[in-house]
Design a protein around this motif. Structure first.
Motif: not given
Length: 339
Positions: A172, A226, A228-230
């Motif tokens: 990411i 995966v 998440e960016p958050r």
């Protein structure tokens, strides 16, 4: 009407309507109580004039928003209008104009009371949330001073956690993955230096347990998970706070005499017939934090000097201001560019 003093000058008073206890929810009451706490006389004396103007501008903007909403929904059946709405609108406008004459200081956002951080209880959260839960609880448990043994366990957990999250972050945010790789290397160096540090003062059992939970839950994640960016941002925030707290613990441990350093004591080899003569070691108090390499590593890499940032209004203020000054175009007027 109740007056809320938001500026040190006596003429800058903004009237705020007083609501009954049943007219709004608990969140509004808690917000109002917190605002009164932070603007009480014993707290307001610590505010500069620029910070007070910033608070006055926020109160004026919120009051203007209330007036706009009240006028918009005035014709709604069952709507109870605000008493003295016109007077409130003029007072808010006058306060906003008064505030605009000076430069606000948005550093006031970093002051005031904040609720105490508490551990997240209950069973372990599934997946990545469980790792975040354990890391958050570790930060909370580090509020109590750990002994040298548990501190080494916590440091080793941060090394394993940073190195284990690198493959997930690489998909990411490669830059963030590089930072976490450097963090793992830093904690590896800190771990080596802590082998020569001893001390039994403190506890830290709960912190070591949460550190072990974070590592075990990370290892249980599927390789194709995966993040998440958050959630990556949540890990980064927790990492910065844990790094700062561990640096504080190291410095505080030296100042309070909780840590001792292992040193080699020279000895005379006697003719006792033994082939191997063990090295004589002793633990001695640390006179200064500068005498320990682990303190230098922590200060340079775990808590580097941060350049002061110019406080900005923030997204919430900008959005509220844009909503207040927004004027929708007339429906029948054609949108033709002017020459």
């Amino acid at each position: 009407m109740r007056l809320l003093r938001v500026l040190p000058e006596p003429h800058c008073l903004l009237p705020v309507p007083k609501f009954d206890a049943g007219e709004s929810g608990g969140a509004e009451h808690r917000t109002a109580a917190l605002a009164e706490h932070d603007t009480a006389p014993d707290q307001a004396i610590h505010l500069t004039a620029a910070q007070a103007r910033t608070i006055a501008g926020d109160v004026a903007a919120i009051s203007q928003a209330l007036v706009v909403l009240d006028r918009r929904y005035r014709n709604t059946p069952g709507w109870e209008p605000i008493a003295g709405c016109d007077r409130l609108g003029w007072a808010a406008l006058a306060t906003a104009l008064d505030v605009s004459l000076g430069q606000p200081d948005y550093s006031v956002d970093q002051t005031g009371w904040r609720p105490r951080t508490k551990p997240i209880g209950g069973p372990a959260k599934p997946g990545v949330l469980g790792v975040l839960q354990a890391e958050h609880n570790l930060l909370v448990r580090l509020a109590s001073f750990p002994d040298a043994m548990n501190l080494r366990l916590v440091v080793d957990s941060q090394r394993l956690l940073s190195a284990g999250l690198v493959p997930y972050a690489q998909r990411i945010d490669p830059d963030l993955a590089g930072q976490w790789g450097a963090r793992a290397e830093t904690y590896s160096r800190v771990q080596r230096e802590l082998r020569n540090i001893g001390g039994r003062l403190g506890n830290g059992t709960a912190a070591a347990g949460e550190a072990a939970n974070a590592v075990s839950r990370l290892r249980a994640l599927a390789p194709d998970t995966v993040i998440e960016p958050r959630m990556l941002g949540g890990f980064q925030t927790l990492f910065r706070r844990v790094d700062a707290r561990i640096t504080d613990i190291l410095e505080s441990g030296v100042e309070r005499g909780a840590f001792v350093k292992r040193v080699t004591v020279p000895r005379l080899v006697s003719g006792d017939g033994r082939l191997v003569h063990p090295v004589r070691e002793r633990f001695v108090p640390v006179a200064s934090a500068a005498d320990l390499d682990v303190i230098r590593i922590a200060r340079e890499h775990l808590r580097p000097a941060i350049e002061p940032l110019v406080p900005s209004p923030g997204a919430s203020r900008a959005d509220l201001h844009a909503a207040l000054i927004h004027r929708p175009p007339k429906r029948n007027a054609p949108d033709v560019p002017r020459m």
